[in-house]
Scaffold this active site. Structure first.
Site, short mmCIF file in Angstrom:
data_model
loop_
_atom_site.label_atom_id
_atom_site.label_comp_id
_atom_site.label_asym_id
_atom_site.label_seq_id
_atom_site.Cartn_x
_atom_site.Cartn_y
_atom_site.Cartn_z
N HIS A 1 117.07 -51.04 49.12
CA HIS A 1 117.83 -51.59 48.00
C HIS A 1 118.52 -50.48 47.18
O HIS A 1 119.74 -50.45 47.06
CB HIS A 1 116.90 -52.36 47.05
CG HIS A 1 116.14 -53.48 47.70
ND1 HIS A 1 116.74 -54.63 48.19
CD2 HIS A 1 114.81 -53.65 47.92
CE1 HIS A 1 115.81 -55.43 48.68
NE2 HIS A 1 114.64 -54.87 48.54
O1 RIB Z 1 114.88 -56.12 44.06
C1 RIB Z 1 114.87 -54.78 44.46
C2 RIB Z 1 114.76 -53.87 43.28
O2 RIB Z 1 113.54 -54.10 42.61
C3 RIB Z 1 114.73 -52.38 43.68
O3 RIB Z 1 115.30 -51.63 42.66
C4 RIB Z 1 113.27 -52.09 43.79
O4 RIB Z 1 112.97 -50.72 43.54
C5 RIB Z 1 112.71 -52.94 42.68
O5 RIB Z 1 112.85 -52.20 41.48
#
Ligand code: RIB
Ligand code: CA
Length: 312
Positions: free
Chosen positions: A243
């Site tokens: 992500h």
């Molecule tokens: O949904 C994914 C996000 O939430 C990313 O930033 C992960 O590190 C969590 O913080």
């Protein structure tokens, strides 16, 4: 604060690395995003890391940020601890995903030193205020620090060159069916931050959830110093999608990403829709990433991590 040392590209043309403030909640994928950014010093000049409560409480995310910059051989990078809870909601963390210490299984040693004195919001205000030119802010956790900075000093919107944030979803969320984790933790902060009068680029779950290389891809990095070993160990323990890595990659390699104009609203009403990002595409002040060249992205990331091969 180090000056921007111009580097030169292969034609000898001086280019200057993009100065970036990383606001994050490390977190496995936050760690990978920082390792990637710090392996691209000619392209990204990480001026500071500000941390926020999200994947883990802020004392842990701040300590993890120190562990990360030290493992990357950059103990000089200032790390600040920020907001310990969302603006209105109680804090929801994600240790079930990132492990009790937030970097589950990494094997990284504890930090040799703690975060610097001073709150991350104070640091964000000072860094933005003092910078001769607007700075890029990469936000890969809940947006509490960013919102509080803008509430305290709305004028600093003019010193944000771009807010590149990982968060939200056009389709299904991951914290709830409606909401992605970063937005769901602090939807009120997201409402403030994503409405900033500065260029906003949102990287949503729709693009990042599929970025899930096999374990072998991570194990191939085991000889890339402490960062490579830590990443392989964390993904061996429990994998997460890349992500936050997508935000670092967007800043370094924009050619790999398709963007579209959009307008972003955040559902802040209580109930099942809390934290949903309502994104109307086609026109609007913001940009949403609509696609990424996944093969090229994985190839460039893997090659970039060789930067750490010389570290023992
Ligand atoms: O949904 C994914 C996000 O939430 C990313 O930033 C992960 O590190 C969590 O913080
Ligand atoms: Ca994160």
């Amino acid at each position: 604060m180090q000056d921007m040392e111009p580097s030169s590209d292969d034609r000898g043309v001086a280019v200057t690395a993009l100065p970036v403030i990383f606001d994050c909640d490390p977190g496995k994928d936050d760690a990978f995003a920082l390792f990637l950014a710090l392996a691209l010093p000619d392209m990204l000049d990480v001026r500071a890391v500000t941390t926020v409560a999200g994947n883990a409480p802020v004392d842990r995310t701040a300590g993890n940020a120190r562990r990360i910059v030290e493992a990357a051989g950059r103990p000089d990078i200032p790390v600040f601890a920020g907001c310990a809870r969302p603006m209105l909601r109680a804090l929801d963390t994600a240790e079930h995903v990132h492990g009790l210490d937030g970097l589950g299984g990494s094997g990284l040693p504890g930090p040799r030193r703690g975060p610097l004195e001073g709150h991350a919001v104070t640091a964000l205000i000072r860094l933005l205020d003092e910078s001769p030119a607007p700075l890029t802010v990469a936000a890969v956790g809940p947006l509490t620090n960013i919102a509080m900075t803008l509430i305290a000093r709305p004028d600093l919107a003019s010193k944000i060159a771009r807010l590149a944030a990982m968060g939200g979803a056009v389709g299904r969320g991951n914290a709830t069916d409606a909401a992605e984790f970063n937005i769901h933790v602090d939807p009120h902060a997201a409402h403030v931050a994503l409405a900033v009068e500065a260029p906003v680029t949102l990287v949503t779950l729709d693009v990042t959830r599929p970025l899930r290389p096999p374990l072998a891809w991570f194990e191939d990095m085991e000889d890339c110093g402490p960062p490579g070993r830590a990443l392989a160990a964390m993904w061996r323990e429990s994998p997460v999608s890349l992500h936050d890595v997508a935000v670092a990659a967007l800043l370094a390699w924009p050619d790999l990403f398709d963007l579209e104009a959009c307008a972003i609203r955040v559902e802040t009403g209580d109930g099942a829709q809390l934290g949903r990002t309502l994104i109307s595409r086609g026109s609007g002040p913001a940009r949403i990433v609509t696609a990424v060249d996944e093969t090229a992205l994985k190839h460039r990331i893997r090659k970039t991590m060789n930067f750490y091969k010389s570290m023992s």
